[in-house]
Design a protein around this motif. Structure first.
Motif, PDB file in Angstrom:
ATOM      1  N   LEU A 136       9.023   4.396   1.819  1.00  0.00           N
ATOM      2  CA  LEU A 136       9.877   3.315   2.311  1.00  0.00           C
ATOM      3  C   LEU A 136       9.452   2.865   3.702  1.00  0.00           C
ATOM      4  O   LEU A 136       9.393   1.659   3.986  1.00  0.00           O
ATOM      5  CB  LEU A 136      11.336   3.766   2.342  1.00  0.00           C
ATOM      6  CG  LEU A 136      12.168   3.626   1.068  1.00  0.00           C
ATOM      7  CD1 LEU A 136      13.568   4.152   1.301  1.00  0.00           C
ATOM      8  CD2 LEU A 136      12.222   2.184   0.615  1.00  0.00           C
ATOM      9  N   ASP A 137       9.155   3.818   4.562  1.00  0.00           N
ATOM     10  CA  ASP A 137       8.751   3.469   5.930  1.00  0.00           C
ATOM     11  C   ASP A 137       7.459   2.655   5.929  1.00  0.00           C
ATOM     12  O   ASP A 137       7.325   1.674   6.676  1.00  0.00           O
ATOM     13  CB  ASP A 137       8.570   4.740   6.762  1.00  0.00           C
ATOM     14  CG  ASP A 137       9.894   5.456   7.021  1.00  0.00           C
ATOM     15  OD1 ASP A 137      10.946   4.795   6.866  1.00  0.00           O
ATOM     16  OD2 ASP A 137       9.875   6.649   7.357  1.00  0.00           O
ATOM     17  N   ARG A 138       6.505   3.049   5.097  1.00  0.00           N
ATOM     18  CA  ARG A 138       5.235   2.299   5.038  1.00  0.00           C
ATOM     19  C   ARG A 138       5.442   0.892   4.499  1.00  0.00           C
ATOM     20  O   ARG A 138       4.831  -0.065   4.990  1.00  0.00           O
ATOM     21  CB  ARG A 138       4.228   3.065   4.177  1.00  0.00           C
ATOM     22  CG  ARG A 138       3.689   4.340   4.828  1.00  0.00           C
ATOM     23  CD  ARG A 138       2.503   4.903   4.051  1.00  0.00           C
ATOM     24  NE  ARG A 138       2.892   5.329   2.714  1.00  0.00           N
ATOM     25  CZ  ARG A 138       3.348   6.545   2.417  1.00  0.00           C
ATOM     26  NH1 ARG A 138       3.509   7.457   3.392  1.00  0.00           N
ATOM     27  NH2 ARG A 138       3.672   6.865   1.187  1.00  0.00           N
ATOM     28  N   ALA A 139       6.310   0.753   3.493  1.00  0.00           N
ATOM     29  CA  ALA A 139       6.581  -0.578   2.942  1.00  0.00           C
ATOM     30  C   ALA A 139       7.242  -1.476   3.987  1.00  0.00           C
ATOM     31  O   ALA A 139       6.943  -2.671   4.070  1.00  0.00           O
ATOM     32  CB  ALA A 139       7.472  -0.462   1.710  1.00  0.00           C
ATOM     33  N   LEU A 140       8.118  -0.909   4.803  1.00  0.00           N
ATOM     34  CA  LEU A 140       8.771  -1.696   5.848  1.00  0.00           C
ATOM     35  C   LEU A 140       7.769  -2.089   6.929  1.00  0.00           C
ATOM     36  O   LEU A 140       7.789  -3.236   7.422  1.00  0.00           O
ATOM     37  CB  LEU A 140       9.917  -0.884   6.456  1.00  0.00           C
ATOM     38  CG  LEU A 140      10.773  -1.595   7.511  1.00  0.00           C
ATOM     39  CD1 LEU A 140      11.482  -2.808   6.908  1.00  0.00           C
ATOM     40  CD2 LEU A 140      11.801  -0.645   8.113  1.00  0.00           C
ATOM     41  N   GLU A 141       6.878  -1.184   7.283  1.00  0.00           N
ATOM     42  CA  GLU A 141       5.866  -1.483   8.296  1.00  0.00           C
ATOM     43  C   GLU A 141       4.919  -2.584   7.826  1.00  0.00           C
ATOM     44  O   GLU A 141       4.510  -3.450   8.610  1.00  0.00           O
ATOM     45  CB  GLU A 141       5.066  -0.215   8.621  1.00  0.00           C
ATOM     46  CG  GLU A 141       5.830   0.788   9.472  1.00  0.00           C
ATOM     47  CD  GLU A 141       5.011   2.040   9.732  1.00  0.00           C
ATOM     48  OE1 GLU A 141       3.848   2.091   9.274  1.00  0.00           O
ATOM     49  OE2 GLU A 141       5.535   2.962  10.382  1.00  0.00           O
ATOM     50  N   ARG A 142       4.534  -2.559   6.547  1.00  0.00           N
ATOM     51  CA  ARG A 142       3.614  -3.577   6.014  1.00  0.00           C
ATOM     52  C   ARG A 142       4.288  -4.932   5.845  1.00  0.00           C
ATOM     53  O   ARG A 142       3.610  -5.934   5.632  1.00  0.00           O
ATOM     54  CB  ARG A 142       3.044  -3.121   4.669  1.00  0.00           C
ATOM     55  CG  ARG A 142       2.087  -1.940   4.759  1.00  0.00           C
ATOM     56  CD  ARG A 142       1.297  -1.811   3.453  1.00  0.00           C
ATOM     57  NE  ARG A 142       2.196  -1.657   2.318  1.00  0.00           N
ATOM     58  CZ  ARG A 142       2.582  -0.493   1.810  1.00  0.00           C
ATOM     59  NH1 ARG A 142       2.156   0.633   2.357  1.00  0.00           N
ATOM     60  NH2 ARG A 142       3.381  -0.439   0.767  1.00  0.00           N
ATOM     61  N   GLY A 143       5.612  -4.960   5.865  1.00  0.00           N
ATOM     62  CA  GLY A 143       6.330  -6.212   5.679  1.00  0.00           C
ATOM     63  C   GLY A 143       6.634  -6.529   4.235  1.00  0.00           C
ATOM     64  O   GLY A 143       7.142  -7.612   3.929  1.00  0.00           O
ATOM     65  N   SER A 144       6.347  -5.606   3.307  1.00  0.00           N
ATOM     66  CA  SER A 144       6.654  -5.856   1.901  1.00  0.00           C
ATOM     67  C   SER A 144       8.131  -5.607   1.594  1.00  0.00           C
ATOM     68  O   SER A 144       8.600  -5.940   0.500  1.00  0.00           O
ATOM     69  CB  SER A 144       5.788  -4.966   0.996  1.00  0.00           C
ATOM     70  OG  SER A 144       5.979  -3.598   1.301  1.00  0.00           O
ATOM     71  N   LEU A 145       8.871  -5.016   2.536  1.00  0.00           N
ATOM     72  CA  LEU A 145      10.311  -4.814   2.410  1.00  0.00           C
ATOM     73  C   LEU A 145      10.999  -5.356   3.655  1.00  0.00           C
ATOM     74  O   LEU A 145      10.510  -5.172   4.766  1.00  0.00           O
ATOM     75  CB  LEU A 145      10.651  -3.320   2.287  1.00  0.00           C
ATOM     76  CG  LEU A 145      10.707  -2.650   0.923  1.00  0.00           C
ATOM     77  CD1 LEU A 145      11.169  -1.212   1.080  1.00  0.00           C
ATOM     78  CD2 LEU A 145      11.613  -3.384  -0.049  1.00  0.00           C
TER      79      LEU A 145
END
Length: 518
Positions: free
Chosen positions: A468-477
């Motif tokens: 979840l943290d990686r998805a938020l950092e990439r901007g996909s979430l």
């Protein structure tokens, strides 16, 4: 000079205000004056009440009669004030005991022959009377069973104005010649819930719907025509648990407002609404030029709202859902007043992938241009889709799955999970969530605050939150998507282990969030 009072209820949406109905008889030419912001239907009550009183054998005074509806600044609508106006006027004239009338809330419309006709909104009106501290209400005989669904208040059902006067000590002989007025004509056509075991194949979609039901999550399904999207969505209510007492009161009150015939029991099964894609914004949300009428999202409260062919709805209609999805309520502002309704429902969006419906199909060629495909699904805006937790790609059944089901016959059907079995799984998962959230305003994962899940004792460790943290950092979430994925992970964990989500549960939540079936 003679003065008497009784009480009625003014409904604005599902909120009821107790109205004091005062009657004053003074010297002067015969007149019947009604003040206190009545609408047209209520203003006509003067003729109904006068004729009903004559035909009931207790005519009104021939002096100047003034009826005041207080508070005067509150708008009053409808014919449900007729009985209260008649009782107050007769009490002021000495035809019944004023002290008896002043302790009772009166609801009902009068016919010219003196009979009491049923009115919509009895259930929320009686709830409002109980909340205001009253212990006794008098309603039409046809509405008595509905009124008795509210505990803690005495209900008297009367057939006519003559019977009401007798109940308050009037010196009249009973008249058994009048038959009770007919029950409201509108009947809620509640069909038997379809069975989930009828679904052949698509086991992963069924499991995703179980997750949605357990946590109260919204769902989007995209697939070609004939893939079974509508069939699956229509079976979602069958795996939802029965409504709680408070939810059942809300659902039954909404049906009462619509004039639906209410039986001896509260409605216990979650409602299901599926408006046509030509429905207007007012039909979906509610409104009206006079009385504010609840729309489809209100009727679906504590149940399921299916928007089939979602991409065919106007974008403005779909975007009207955004605020109710977040708040669980809808406030409708009109010149005649402001009404607030409950609107906590599960949204199911079902749509074809393109105008021709064949995009992504292995056996048919799509004839739509890329820009036509983008425009088609663009009606479902990003902010609305961001509020949808589970996004499913539904495929058509292959020949092998159909033949396998046909060959298995009854044996194959017996091995598929029934709605009752799935409902037990859902109820067990909800019980786990409710126990975890004891002492909070929530009892479903979809309603829990993201801050509450991300901080404090319920915060997951870094290993579980890594994806979840990686998805938020990439901007996909988005941050909203992060919180919704976290709630989804808790639901999956409640169904499987009953403990805190692991990295696998979070990964499964992300798969469901991004449109990949599990």
């Amino acid at each position: 000079m003679a003065l008497a009072r009784t009480y009625a209820v003014a409904l604005t949406g599902m909120h009821g205000d107790v109205v004091e109905v005062e009657a004053d008889i003074a010297a002067g030419l015969p007149a019947f004056v009604l003040i206190g912001l009545p609408d047209l239907a209520l203003g006509e009550s003067r003729k109904r009440v006068s004729s009903a009183a004559v035909n009931a054998g207790c005519p009104l005074t021939q002096r100047k009669l003034t009826i005041n509806l207080s508070p005067a600044a509150l708008r009053k609508q409808g014919s449900a004030f007729d009985l209260a106006i008649a009782i107050a006027a007769l009490a002021a004239g000495g035809d019944l005991r004023p002290e008896s009338a002043s302790r009772v809330v009166h609801l009902g419309e009068l016919g010219l022959d003196g009979r009491l006709r049923p009115v919509p909104g009895i259930l929320p009106s009686v709830r409002a009377a109980r909340a205001a501290g009253f212990e006794h209400v008098m309603v039409p005989h046809a509405n008595a069973d509905e009124a008795r669904l509210v505990d803690g208040i005495e209900v008297t059902g009367v057939v006519s104005l003559r019977d009401a006067v007798i109940q308050h000590g009037g010196d009249l002989a009973p008249d058994d010649s009048l038959e009770p007025a007919a029950v409201a004509a509108v009947v809620d056509d509640i069909a038997a819930e379809p069975e989930m075991a009828d679904v052949v194949g698509n086991d992963e979609i069924v499991e995703a719907l179980v997750v949605a039901a357990a946590g109260g999550h919204h769902v989007s399904m995209i697939g070609p025509p004939g893939a079974g999207k509508t069939m699956l969505a229509a079976r979602l209510p069958s795996i939802l648990p029965d409504l709680t007492d408070e939810q059942a009161l809300d659902v039954t009150s909404i049906r009462s407002l619509l004039g639906v015939r209410i039986g001896h029991e509260l409605l216990r099964r979650p409602p299901f609404e599926a408006p046509h894609h030509t429905a207007s914004q007012v039909a979906l949300v509610g409104g009206g030029s006079g009385r504010i009428v609840p729309g489809a999202i209100v009727r679906a409260s504590h149940g399921v709202l299916l928007l089939d062919e979602a991409a065919e709805f106007p974008a403005s209609v779909l975007d009207a859902l955004r605020q109710p999805l977040e708040s669980g309520a809808i406030t409708i502002h009109r010149a005649g007043g402001v009404a607030t309704f409950p609107a906590r429902f599960q949204l199911v969006l079902a749509s074809n992938p393109c105008p021709c419906g064949r995009y992504g199909s292995t056996d048919d060629e799509c004839t739509c241009t890329p820009i036509a495909r983008r425009r088609y699904l663009a009606k479902i805006s990003g902010p609305l889709l961001d509020r949808v937790d589970i996004r499913l790609n539904v495929r058509r059944l292959g020949l092998a799955a159909v033949r396998e089901a046909d060959a298995g016959g009854q044996e194959s059907a017996a091995t598929r999970p029934t709605s009752e079995a799935l409902r037990r799984r859902v109820a067990a998962a909800r019980a786990v969530a409710a126990e975890r959230m004891a002492g909070t305003p929530w009892n479903r994962n979809a309603d829990a605050s993201g801050t509450w899940l991300r901080t404090g004792p319920r915060r997951l460790n870094r290993a579980a939150l890594g994806a979840l943290d990686r998805a938020l950092e990439r901007g996909s979430l988005t941050m909203r998507g992060y919180d919704r994925s976290l709630r989804l992970a808790w639901t999956i964990a409640d169904l499987e282990t009953g403990g805190a989500p692991t990295a696998e549960h979070v990964a499964a939540a992300l798969y469901l969030r991004r449109g990949t079936t599990i």
